[in-house]
Design an enzyme around this catalytic site. Structure first.
Site, PDB file in Angstrom:
ATOM      1  N   CYS A  61     -51.727 -33.312   2.782  1.00 34.42           N
ATOM      2  CA  CYS A  61     -50.610 -32.422   3.142  1.00 34.42           C
ATOM      3  C   CYS A  61     -50.482 -32.211   4.642  1.00 34.42           C
ATOM      4  CB  CYS A  61     -50.732 -31.090   2.406  1.00 34.42           C
ATOM      5  SG  CYS A  61     -52.157 -30.081   2.872  1.00 34.42           S
ATOM      6  N   HIS A  82     -52.618 -25.328   1.939  1.00 32.75           N
ATOM      7  CA  HIS A  82     -51.575 -26.321   1.699  1.00 32.75           C
ATOM      8  C   HIS A  82     -50.410 -26.069   2.656  1.00 32.75           C
ATOM      9  CE1 HIS A  82     -49.660 -29.528  -0.530  1.00 32.75           C
ATOM     10  NE2 HIS A  82     -48.553 -28.806  -0.641  1.00 32.75           N
ATOM     11  N   HIS A  90     -43.544 -32.660   0.993  1.00 36.34           N
ATOM     12  CA  HIS A  90     -44.991 -32.424   1.105  1.00 36.34           C
ATOM     13  C   HIS A  90     -45.758 -33.477   0.314  1.00 36.34           C
ATOM     14  CE1 HIS A  90     -45.857 -30.066  -2.871  1.00 36.34           C
ATOM     15  NE2 HIS A  90     -44.799 -30.821  -3.037  1.00 36.34           N
TER      16      HIS A  90
END
Length: 363
Positions: free
Chosen positions: A277, A325, A337
């Site tokens: 990510c 994240h 993402h």
């Protein structure tokens, strides 16, 4: 000894100097002896009850938790890796400084030796005595000036030699300290790598035990939950009056990130064939000539925070209370993402996960 050999010797010196530096048992209560009877026959032992099978929702929750833990460990790994690279660069720089210092000290010692040999050739007399013995006034005055200049040069050379030795000692201490930090970061990396692999292996094992129909239902549950969260987020008015355009560098970052859609998530990866990510977001902004921290936690810590209602494309949305994240906002309530192992870089609803906050790389 040339510069390369000096640097090699210095690095060897640095490596040599671096000094890498019962539970209580629970006791079960005694089981009372059965009272003796004459008529009762011994009862057959009861079969152990089979563990209740987990529901698909419970399995999904367990898998999600494992991947969340893997994501947090990935952030720790990436940070340790970034620090290791930095420390390695510092060690190389310090080794070069040590080599330069050694070469400079050798040069100064050579000059001092040359002066000593010159004095020996003059009969061992110091320059002052030679001047007094000179019978030529002009030669005497000229010699005085040369003598004074020589004294100043000698004092300067001695001071420079002493400073060079002090600097060399400082460089050596710094290099030893950086080497110790480097080794500590390598240990952190090894621990994080072990944790990541263990979490992912356990999650994959759970998934492998499911039937194809259960896997399909699991994926649908994941989509439904994300859709429900996104709808609730949009209904809250979070995007009301948000119609800002991306900055010039933001447009470049968005273009890079969206071009990676379809590439697989791989923990610790930062392209070009796969990403995690924060690898995706950091590389997207690097492509926009705006370097940012490598990890989602450092992006949250170091970058400028803004309100959700002030978002514009290119901003980064940080997720979960541990900032484990990150996704890039691309407009219209969507992010791009890299979700987790087993998934590809994709578009998703910005509100489909728990939002911690928003940061702007080019503020």
């Amino acid at each position: 000894m040339n510069r390369r050999h000096c640097a090699s010797a210095a690095i060897t010196l640095v490596c040599a100097l671096a000094l890498l530096t019962a539970p209580v048992q629970a006791m079960a209560a005694p089981i009372p002896e059965p009272s003796p009877t004459t008529s009762a026959a011994p009862s057959a032992p009861s079969a152990p009850s089979a563990p209740a099978k987990k529901s698909l929702a419970e399995v999904r929750e367990e898998i999600d938790l494992l991947y969340r833990k893997a994501g947090a460990a990935t952030d720790a790994y990436n940070l340790a890796e970034e620090q290791t690279k930095k420390q390695s660069g510092e060690i190389v720089r310090l080794a070069e400084s040590i080599a330069e210092g050694q070469a400079r000290i050798a040069e100064l010692k050579s000059r001092a030796g040359a002066e000593a040999r010159e004095q020996y050739r003059n009969g061992g007399l110091p320059p002052g005595a030679q001047l007094v013995l000179s019978g030529d006034p002009d030669l005497f005055l000229d010699g005085v000036n040369q003598f004074r200049q020589g004294q100043q040069a000698s004092r300067g050379m001695l001071t420079e030699l002493e400073q060079g030795q002090e600097d060399l000692e400082t460089y050596t201490k710094d290099a030893s300290l950086n080497w110790a930090k480097l080794e500590a970061n390598r240990v952190k990396q090894a621990k994080a790598r072990k944790s990541i692999n263990a979490q992912i292996a356990t999650a994959k094992k759970l998934e492998s035990q499911l039937e194809k129909t259960e896997l399909a239902r699991l994926l649908q549950m994941e989509k439904d939950e994300a859709s429900t969260a996104q709808s609730a987020w949009l209904s809250s008015g979070a995007l009301q009056d948000i119609n800002r355009e991306a900055s010039a560098s933001g447009k470049q970052a968005v273009a890079f990130a969206t071009a990676q859609i379809g590439k697989p998530y791989v923990w610790g990866a930062e392209g070009p064939g796969s990403y995690d990510c924060s690898g995706l977001t950091s590389q997207a902004w690097a492509a926009a000539m705006r370097p940012i921290p490598r990890t989602s936690q450092e992006q949250w810590r170091q970058l400028s925070r803004i309100q959700i209602q002030d978002m514009r494309p290119g901003d980064l949305i940080i997720y979960h209370d541990d900032a484990s994240h990150v996704g890039m906002y691309v407009g219209d309530g969507m992010i791009v993402h890299a979700p987790r192992p087993g998934r590809d870089v994709t578009l998703a609803g910005a509100g489909s996960m728990e939002i911690l906050g928003v940061v702007r790389p080019d503020k």
